[in-house]
Write an enzyme that holds these catalytic residues in place. Structure first.
Site, mmCIF file in Angstrom:
data_model
loop_
_atom_site.group_PDB
_atom_site.id
_atom_site.type_symbol
_atom_site.label_atom_id
_atom_site.label_comp_id
_atom_site.label_asym_id
_atom_site.label_seq_id
_atom_site.Cartn_x
_atom_site.Cartn_y
_atom_site.Cartn_z
ATOM 1 N N LYS A 149 -2.262 1.124 4.942
ATOM 2 C CA LYS A 149 -1.773 1.939 3.813
ATOM 3 C C LYS A 149 -0.656 2.884 4.251
ATOM 4 O O LYS A 149 0.267 3.158 3.482
ATOM 5 C CB LYS A 149 -2.933 2.708 3.177
ATOM 6 C CG LYS A 149 -3.997 1.807 2.522
ATOM 7 C CD LYS A 149 -3.435 0.978 1.384
ATOM 8 C CE LYS A 149 -4.529 0.267 0.604
ATOM 9 N NZ LYS A 149 -3.997 -0.524 -0.518
ATOM 10 N N TYR A 186 -7.584 0.126 7.678
ATOM 11 C CA TYR A 186 -7.163 0.390 6.292
ATOM 12 C C TYR A 186 -6.082 1.487 6.255
ATOM 13 O O TYR A 186 -5.056 1.352 5.575
ATOM 14 C CB TYR A 186 -8.407 0.806 5.500
ATOM 15 C CG TYR A 186 -8.214 0.998 4.029
ATOM 16 C CD1 TYR A 186 -8.155 -0.103 3.165
ATOM 17 C CD2 TYR A 186 -8.117 2.272 3.467
ATOM 18 C CE1 TYR A 186 -8.006 0.084 1.797
ATOM 19 C CE2 TYR A 186 -7.973 2.456 2.109
ATOM 20 C CZ TYR A 186 -7.923 1.357 1.273
ATOM 21 O OH TYR A 186 -7.773 1.533 -0.083
HETATM 22 P P1 NAP Z 1 -11.410 -4.073 -6.136
HETATM 23 O O1 NAP Z 1 -12.059 -3.731 -7.414
HETATM 24 O O2 NAP Z 1 -12.228 -4.518 -4.992
HETATM 25 O O3 NAP Z 1 -10.234 -5.136 -6.413
HETATM 26 C C1 NAP Z 1 -9.490 -5.693 -5.380
HETATM 27 C C2 NAP Z 1 -8.563 -6.728 -5.956
HETATM 28 O O4 NAP Z 1 -7.760 -7.247 -4.898
HETATM 29 C C3 NAP Z 1 -9.290 -7.897 -6.588
HETATM 30 O O5 NAP Z 1 -8.638 -8.245 -7.783
HETATM 31 C C4 NAP Z 1 -9.109 -9.001 -5.571
HETATM 32 O O6 NAP Z 1 -9.038 -10.316 -6.158
HETATM 33 C C5 NAP Z 1 -7.753 -8.653 -5.018
HETATM 34 N N1 NAP Z 1 -7.500 -9.284 -3.732
HETATM 35 C C6 NAP Z 1 -8.151 -9.111 -2.559
HETATM 36 N N2 NAP Z 1 -7.626 -9.894 -1.607
HETATM 37 C C7 NAP Z 1 -6.604 -10.581 -2.196
HETATM 38 C C8 NAP Z 1 -5.673 -11.545 -1.747
HETATM 39 N N3 NAP Z 1 -5.667 -11.970 -0.470
HETATM 40 N N4 NAP Z 1 -4.778 -12.036 -2.631
HETATM 41 C C9 NAP Z 1 -4.765 -11.623 -3.908
HETATM 42 N N5 NAP Z 1 -5.620 -10.723 -4.402
HETATM 43 C C10 NAP Z 1 -6.538 -10.205 -3.550
HETATM 44 O O7 NAP Z 1 -10.602 -2.810 -5.563
HETATM 45 P P2 NAP Z 1 -9.855 -1.598 -6.301
HETATM 46 O O8 NAP Z 1 -10.639 -0.385 -6.004
HETATM 47 O O9 NAP Z 1 -9.505 -1.921 -7.692
HETATM 48 O O10 NAP Z 1 -8.551 -1.521 -5.376
HETATM 49 C C11 NAP Z 1 -7.254 -1.818 -5.835
HETATM 50 C C12 NAP Z 1 -6.253 -1.204 -4.878
HETATM 51 O O11 NAP Z 1 -6.423 0.205 -4.827
HETATM 52 C C13 NAP Z 1 -6.409 -1.688 -3.427
HETATM 53 O O12 NAP Z 1 -5.144 -1.857 -2.837
HETATM 54 C C14 NAP Z 1 -7.146 -0.549 -2.753
HETATM 55 O O13 NAP Z 1 -6.923 -0.492 -1.374
HETATM 56 C C15 NAP Z 1 -6.556 0.636 -3.485
HETATM 57 N N6 NAP Z 1 -7.372 1.844 -3.419
HETATM 58 C C16 NAP Z 1 -8.606 1.891 -3.987
HETATM 59 C C17 NAP Z 1 -9.356 3.061 -3.879
HETATM 60 C C18 NAP Z 1 -10.720 3.204 -4.496
HETATM 61 O O14 NAP Z 1 -11.350 4.260 -4.288
HETATM 62 N N7 NAP Z 1 -11.230 2.222 -5.233
HETATM 63 C C19 NAP Z 1 -8.849 4.162 -3.194
HETATM 64 C C20 NAP Z 1 -7.594 4.075 -2.607
HETATM 65 C C21 NAP Z 1 -6.855 2.914 -2.740
HETATM 66 P P3 NAP Z 1 -10.311 -11.317 -6.274
HETATM 67 O O15 NAP Z 1 -11.481 -10.462 -6.695
HETATM 68 O O16 NAP Z 1 -9.878 -12.313 -7.283
HETATM 69 O O17 NAP Z 1 -10.506 -11.870 -4.908
#
Ligand code: NAP
Length: 247
Positions: free
Chosen positions: A160, A156
């Site tokens: 990133k 990851y």
């Molecule tokens: P989440 O709730 O798990 O949502 C992830 C999203 O990515 C879902 O809409 C999922 O779609 C989509 N996705 C996954 N694989 C995909 C693919 N191959 N093609 C298209 N869509 C895909 O996660 P989140 O926390 O909102 O994360 C959003 C972003 O923020 C990510 O890039 C994550 O790495 C980053 N981030 C999150 C955190 C945190 O603490 N939550 C921290 C740092 C960075 P489906 O559900 O329709 O499959």
């Protein structure tokens, strides 16, 4: 923050940060393209919410790992809303494991989605953006793990970190065309992604957050909205939204 007349593609709009970003951009007047890969129901629910409050939205399924699907996503967005102005590369996954136990599939799945997915979507959107000759905004969702690293997240963090270097390079490449490219690096945000973590990991993380709370998707969406609607003199930057976790 006025996005009236603008169209924004948000990948992974069916998840926590994507959902909050879609609502925030639509609230500022943007037409939003809600991309999802499997959770159609969640994407449709957000669309309904936006339409019910007088906004404009459409859902499109596409796997960001597959370049041809990204091309179709961009083409469908332009067919539907006639233009494209903003791309939010938000889709992402985790497959956490210590390196000694990390399977090749866990490495490749994360690199494919979190890094190659950003390349695929940027590559697909770039020609139409340049052709429009009206500038643009690209915002890539990175992570503080991509700056500082994190044990159990070598895949990851590598993805990133790659997104951050990619962002800075693209900012240099596209600046003369009035297209800004920035990254947002969230810390610990309460979404499905972090729900999976153990109570012990959550407790340890909380001890390092000066603000004393985990972030909410809206905390990230607010910064994305700022970058999407800014006048355009911020580019190539990485803005951490982490309550000071990384300090
Ligand atoms: P989440 O709730 O798990 O949502 C992830 C999203 O990515 C879902 O809409 C999922 O779609 C989509 N996705 C996954 N694989 C995909 C693919 N191959 N093609 C298209 N869509 C895909 O996660 P989140 O926390 O909102 O994360 C959003 C972003 O923020 C990510 O890039 C994550 O790495 C980053 N981030 C999150 C955190 C945190 O603490 N939550 C921290 C740092 C960075 P489906 O559900 O329709 O499959």
């Amino acid at each position: 923050m006025d996005l009236n007349g603008k169209t924004a593609i948000i990948t992974g709009a069916s998840g926590g940060i994507g959902r909050a970003t879609a609502l925030s951009l639509a609230g500022a007047g943007a037409s939003v393209v809600l991309n999802y890969s499997s959770n159609r129901e969640a994407a449709e629910e957000i669309k309904e919410k936006i339409l019910n409050s007088g906004g404009s939205a459409e859902t499109f399924k596409a796997d960001v790992v597959d370049y041809s699907q990204c091309e179709i996503l961009v083409k469908s967005a332009i067919d539907h809303f006639k233009r494209i102005d903003i791309l939010i590369n938000n889709a992402g996954i985790t497959r956490d494991n210590l390196l000694a136990r990390m399977k090749a599939e866990e490495w490749h799945a994360v690199i494919d989605t979190n890094l190659n997915g950003v390349y695929n979507c940027c590559r697909a959107v770039i020609k139409p953006l340049l052709k429009q000759k009206s500038g643009g905004r690209i915002i890539n969702i990175a992570s503080v793990a991509g700056i500082y690293g994190n044990s159990g997240q070598a895949n990851y963090a590598a993805a990133k970190g790659g997104v951050i270097a990619f962002t800075r390079s693209l900012a240099k490449e596209l600046g003369s065309r009035d297209i800004t490219v920035n990254a947002v690096a969230p810390g610990f945000i309460e979404t499905e992604m972090t729900d999976q973590l153990s109570d012990q990991v959550k407790k340890q993380a909380l001890e390092h957050i000066a603000l004393g709370r985990f972030g909410k998707p809206e905390d990230v969406a607010e910064v994305i909205l700022f970058l999407a609607s800014s006048s355009g003199y911020v580019s190539g930057q990485v803005i951490a939204v982490d309550g000071s976790l990384s300090m």
